[in-house]
Each structure stands twice: as structure tokens, then as C-alpha cells.
Design a protein around this motif. Structure first.
Motif, short mmCIF file in Angstrom:
data_model
loop_
_atom_site.label_atom_id
_atom_site.label_comp_id
_atom_site.label_asym_id
_atom_site.label_seq_id
_atom_site.Cartn_x
_atom_site.Cartn_y
_atom_site.Cartn_z
N ASN A 160 13.04 -25.18 60.76
CA ASN A 160 13.84 -26.39 60.86
C ASN A 160 13.08 -27.40 61.71
N ILE A 161 12.81 -28.56 61.14
CA ILE A 161 12.05 -29.59 61.85
C ILE A 161 12.84 -30.91 61.85
N TYR A 162 12.42 -31.83 62.72
CA TYR A 162 13.09 -33.11 62.87
C TYR A 162 12.08 -34.23 62.76
N GLY A 163 12.53 -35.36 62.22
CA GLY A 163 11.71 -36.56 62.15
C GLY A 163 12.61 -37.78 62.14
N LEU A 164 12.10 -38.93 62.57
CA LEU A 164 12.88 -40.16 62.65
C LEU A 164 12.66 -41.00 61.40
N ASP A 165 13.73 -41.30 60.73
CA ASP A 165 13.71 -42.15 59.54
C ASP A 165 14.11 -43.56 59.98
N ARG A 170 20.21 -46.11 56.42
CA ARG A 170 20.91 -45.40 57.51
C ARG A 170 19.85 -44.74 58.40
N PRO A 171 19.14 -45.54 59.21
CA PRO A 171 18.07 -44.97 60.03
C PRO A 171 18.62 -43.99 61.06
N GLY A 172 17.77 -43.06 61.45
CA GLY A 172 18.14 -42.09 62.47
C GLY A 172 17.37 -40.80 62.27
N THR A 173 17.64 -39.84 63.12
CA THR A 173 16.93 -38.57 63.07
C THR A 173 17.38 -37.77 61.87
N ARG A 174 16.43 -37.21 61.16
CA ARG A 174 16.70 -36.37 60.01
C ARG A 174 16.19 -34.96 60.32
N SER A 175 16.91 -34.01 59.84
CA SER A 175 16.52 -32.61 60.01
C SER A 175 16.26 -32.02 58.63
N ALA A 176 15.27 -31.16 58.57
CA ALA A 176 14.99 -30.47 57.31
C ALA A 176 14.66 -29.03 57.60
N CYS A 177 15.11 -28.17 56.75
CA CYS A 177 14.77 -26.76 56.86
C CYS A 177 13.89 -26.46 55.66
N GLY A 178 12.59 -26.48 55.89
CA GLY A 178 11.63 -26.24 54.81
C GLY A 178 11.07 -24.85 54.87
N ARG A 179 10.31 -24.50 53.87
CA ARG A 179 9.72 -23.17 53.81
C ARG A 179 8.20 -23.28 53.76
N PRO A 180 7.61 -23.89 54.78
CA PRO A 180 6.16 -24.07 54.73
C PRO A 180 5.37 -22.81 55.05
N ARG A 181 6.01 -21.73 55.43
CA ARG A 181 5.28 -20.51 55.79
C ARG A 181 4.25 -20.13 54.73
N ALA A 182 4.63 -20.21 53.46
CA ALA A 182 3.74 -19.81 52.38
C ALA A 182 2.55 -20.76 52.24
N ARG A 183 2.65 -21.96 52.81
CA ARG A 183 1.57 -22.94 52.66
C ARG A 183 0.75 -23.13 53.93
N THR A 184 1.02 -22.38 54.98
CA THR A 184 0.28 -22.58 56.23
C THR A 184 -1.03 -21.82 56.20
N ARG A 185 -1.90 -22.23 57.09
CA ARG A 185 -3.18 -21.54 57.24
C ARG A 185 -3.24 -20.76 58.54
N PHE A 186 -2.11 -20.69 59.26
CA PHE A 186 -2.08 -19.97 60.52
C PHE A 186 -1.99 -18.48 60.28
N SER A 187 -2.66 -17.74 61.11
CA SER A 187 -2.54 -16.28 61.05
C SER A 187 -1.48 -15.83 62.04
N ARG A 188 -1.00 -14.63 61.87
CA ARG A 188 0.00 -14.07 62.78
C ARG A 188 -0.55 -14.05 64.21
N GLU A 189 -1.84 -13.75 64.38
CA GLU A 189 -2.42 -13.69 65.72
C GLU A 189 -2.47 -15.07 66.35
N ARG A 190 -2.88 -16.09 65.58
CA ARG A 190 -2.95 -17.45 66.10
C ARG A 190 -1.55 -17.93 66.49
#
Length: 196
Positions: A160-165, A170-190
Motif C-alpha cells: 500500500n503506497i501513497y502519492g499526492l494528486d 479532486r486533488p489530494g492524497t491517493r492510496s493504492a494497493c499494488g502488487r509490484p512484488r513480481a516486478r521488483t528487482r530486490f532480493s529477500r536479503e537486500r
């Protein structure tokens, strides 16, 4: 312990968490062993209603269990709380007739782990404001910016991440619950070195 109060966490499990807590702090590492035991005990399903495969604990019961865990391993309780908070809000909405977060309860019932990645340098109003940008695109929002902390970093499925629109009508903070885990390049150790 009062037998009328439902409990998920056994005293033995809590004792093992307590024994590992100092090592996690000393070695500055993620609580993989605690997490695995909590998942096996179905603790991550505590807030999820039984209709979705969860345990259906009440807020009071979850708070009691969290206090018991925090007394043994505060960092484990803090990070786990982020998942319980996300699933708890979804469960409460569902109980009140709002079906907008049913997908979250279904995912949690299948083993998904929900986390938050909203911490930003210089921002002490993380849920109400964001230094990141949320840009409206077809089907939702695209987020830009830097987050410097993410709960449950090595194990989350949904973040779940936040960003300002500022561009929409209707400007204001927006929240999104995305599934970027499958697209990340981070390893479990990092990831274990950069977040709780």
C-alpha cells in the motif's frame, strides 16, 4: 488465561519469539523465523472473517494478542501490526456492508501479506500527505517518488503506497494497493536490510 477469550498465540510460540528478539536487533535483520511461526499459527488471518478463511477475531482480541506479542518481541509485533491493520480495516468495512475491499480479504485468506510503504523523508503526515506524486492513468494511478521504509519488506505480497494528486478535479492524497512484488528487482536479503 481466561478460557472465554480466543487466543492464537501459544505461550511456547511467544517464548521462542522472545528468545530471538535480541538477536534480530543485534544482527539488524528481519524476523523470518518469527514470521514463519506466526504464519503457521494462522496469526496473519486473525482479522480476516471466517467467511474468507480467516479466524475472525475482534479488534479487542487482536489488540490483546498484539500486546502479548509486543511484550516478547516489539519489532515483530510492530511489523505484523501493519498487515493486521490492513486486513482489519477491510474486515470492518465488509462487516458494515462496504464490499470495496472484499478482494483484500480473499487475497489474505489465500495467504497474501499486506504491507505499507509510505514513509518519506521530512514527511510526518504520511497517511494524510505525500511528497510523492500520484498521476491519474487509465485504470487507476501511477505513483512517482521515493519511499524510505516499508513494513514487512521481505515478505509482502501487496504494498500500500501513497502519492499526492494535484492535477485532478479532486486533488489530494491517493492510496493504492499494488502488487509490484513480481516486478521488483530486490532480493529477500537486500530487502531484509532496508525495512522491518
Amino acid at each position: 488465561m481466561d478460557a472465554s477469550v480466543r487466543s492464537v498465540l501459544s505461550d511456547d510460540l511467544l517464548e521462542r519469539c522472545a528468545q530471538r528478539a535480541a538477536g534480530y536487533d543485534r544482527e539488524n535483520r528481519f524476523f523470518f523465523e518469527d514470521f514463519d511461526e506466526l504464519r503457521e499459527a494462522k496469526y496473519l488471518l486473525a482479522a480476516v472473517p471466517t467467511e474468507f478463511g480467516g479466524l475472525g477475531l475482534t479488534l479487542s482480541e487482536i489488540c490483546r494478542e498484539q500486546r502479548r506479542l509486543a511484550r516478547r518481541s516489539a519489532p515483530t509485533a510492530l511489523a505484523t501490526n501493519m498487515h493486521l491493520g490492513a486486513t482489519g480495516v477491510a474486515a470492518e468495512l465488509w462487516r458494515k456492508g462496504d464490499r470495496s475491499q472484499v478482494w483484500m480479504l480473499e487475497e489474505a485468506g489465500r495467504g497474501a501479506v499486506f504491507a505499507y510503504g509510505h514513509a518519506e523523508s521530512g514527511n510526518d503526515l504520511e497517511v494524510l500527505y505525500s511528497s510523492g506524486r500520484a498521476e491519474r492513468v487509465e485504470g487507476g494511478y501511477r505513483f512517482f517518488g521515493h519511499k524510505n521504509f516499508g513494513t514487512l519488506s521481505p515478505v509482502w505480497t501487496w504494498l500500500n503506497i501513497y502519492g499526492l494528486d494535484t492535477a485532478s478535479s479532486r486533488p489530494g492524497t491517493r492510496s493504492a494497493c499494488g502488487r509490484p512484488r513480481a516486478r521488483t528487482r530486490f532480493s529477500r536479503e537486500r530487502l531484509s536490510r532496508i525495512g522491518t
